[in-house]
Scaffold this active site. Structure first.
Site, PDB file in Angstrom:
ATOM      1  N   HIS A  52       0.733  -1.166   0.065  1.00  0.00           N
ATOM      2  CA  HIS A  52      -0.071  -0.059   0.061  1.00  0.00           C
ATOM      3  C   HIS A  52       0.910   1.323  -0.139  1.00  0.00           C
ATOM      4  O   HIS A  52       1.046   1.941   1.230  1.00  0.00           O
ATOM      5  CB  HIS A  52      -0.934   0.105   1.285  1.00  0.00           C
ATOM      6  CG  HIS A  52      -2.190   0.783   1.144  1.00  0.00           C
ATOM      7  ND1 HIS A  52      -2.079   2.246   1.695  1.00  0.00           N
ATOM      8  CD2 HIS A  52      -3.072   0.905   0.502  1.00  0.00           C
ATOM      9  CE1 HIS A  52      -3.214   2.786   1.403  1.00  0.00           C
ATOM     10  NE2 HIS A  52      -3.872   1.737   0.706  1.00  0.00           N
ATOM     11  N   ILE A  58       2.158   4.475   1.819  1.00  0.00           N
ATOM     12  CA  ILE A  58       1.192   5.315   2.644  1.00  0.00           C
ATOM     13  C   ILE A  58       0.490   4.477   3.835  1.00  0.00           C
ATOM     14  O   ILE A  58       0.328   3.252   3.413  1.00  0.00           O
ATOM     15  CB  ILE A  58       0.412   5.995   1.796  1.00  0.00           C
ATOM     16  CG1 ILE A  58      -0.695   5.461   0.811  1.00  0.00           C
ATOM     17  CG2 ILE A  58       1.162   7.178   0.933  1.00  0.00           C
ATOM     18  CD1 ILE A  58      -1.786   6.378   0.356  1.00  0.00           C
ATOM     19  N   GLY A  61      -5.817   4.622   5.009  1.00  0.00           N
ATOM     20  CA  GLY A  61      -6.859   5.410   5.640  1.00  0.00           C
ATOM     21  C   GLY A  61      -7.639   4.846   6.769  1.00  0.00           C
ATOM     22  O   GLY A  61      -7.978   5.122   7.978  1.00  0.00           O
ATOM     23  N   VAL A  62      -8.198   3.645   6.266  1.00  0.00           N
ATOM     24  CA  VAL A  62      -9.028   2.739   7.240  1.00  0.00           C
ATOM     25  C   VAL A  62      -8.292   2.490   8.321  1.00  0.00           C
ATOM     26  O   VAL A  62      -9.047   2.175   9.316  1.00  0.00           O
ATOM     27  CB  VAL A  62      -9.378   1.451   6.308  1.00  0.00           C
ATOM     28  CG1 VAL A  62      -8.570   0.567   6.044  1.00  0.00           C
ATOM     29  CG2 VAL A  62     -10.674   0.797   7.071  1.00  0.00           C
ATOM     30  N   GLU A  66      -9.314   2.915  12.374  1.00  0.00           N
ATOM     31  CA  GLU A  66      -9.050   1.930  13.234  1.00  0.00           C
ATOM     32  C   GLU A  66      -8.248   2.202  14.497  1.00  0.00           C
ATOM     33  O   GLU A  66      -8.836   2.042  15.544  1.00  0.00           O
ATOM     34  CB  GLU A  66      -8.733   0.621  12.700  1.00  0.00           C
ATOM     35  CG  GLU A  66      -8.334  -0.295  13.592  1.00  0.00           C
ATOM     36  CD  GLU A  66      -9.512  -1.029  14.383  1.00  0.00           C
ATOM     37  OE1 GLU A  66      -9.351  -1.569  15.579  1.00  0.00           O
ATOM     38  OE2 GLU A  66     -10.611  -0.918  14.036  1.00  0.00           O
TER      39      GLU A  66
END
Length: 150
Positions: A52, A58, A61-62, A66
């Site tokens: 990723h 990076i 975002g998820v 979390e």
């Protein structure tokens, strides 16, 4: 005992998550039933950076969301005096989430969560994530408190 080791031991006693899904490294500040500030160190050896994205890693975002939810869980746990078998708290939603800047290996994410309100056992928290004092993400995190009758 080293305070950093003591800190991570407290986190491990509070959250059920373990590597690679434990996303909180240190508790920095706490005000009962009101506020919590935590730290997440982002290192290149974390597994998601491998895919990723290739050549441009990076932090997903998820996983920032979390980490915010884990911070809220710590705030609830510390504010209620620990786990209560008769009351369970569930992460049930995200509102108004916005991502402002990418997080890369070597960054430190500082997450602050603030209690907003409790209506009919739906508890809202404001969450803000920053890197180098720049807001990179914010959201409203929702938890549901369920009473369990045995």
């Amino acid at each position: 005992m080293n305070s950093n080791i003591s800190n991570i031991k407290k986190i491990l006693k509070t959250l059920p998550h373990r590597y690679p899904f434990l996303l909180i490294d240190r508790i920095l500040d706490f005000k009962i039933s009101n506020y919590l500030k935590v730290l997440k160190n982002c290192t290149i050896n974390e597994p998601f950076f491998q895919g990723h994205f290739f050549k441009n890693p990076i932090f997903p975002g998820v996983l920032i969301i979390e980490a915010m939810a884990q911070a809220v869980a710590i705030l609830i746990h510390k504010s209620t005096g620990g786990l209560n078998i008769n009351k369970l708290y569930y992460f049930v939603g995200i509102e108004h989430a916005r991502f402002k800047k990418n997080v890369i290996p070597g960054d430190q994410i500082f997450i602050e969560v603030f209690y907003l309100e409790n209506k009919k056992n739906l508890i809202k928290f404001k969450a803000i994530a920053e890197v180098q004092n720049i807001k990179i993400c914010y959201a409203t995190i929702l938890f549901y408190k369920k009473s369990v009758i045995n």
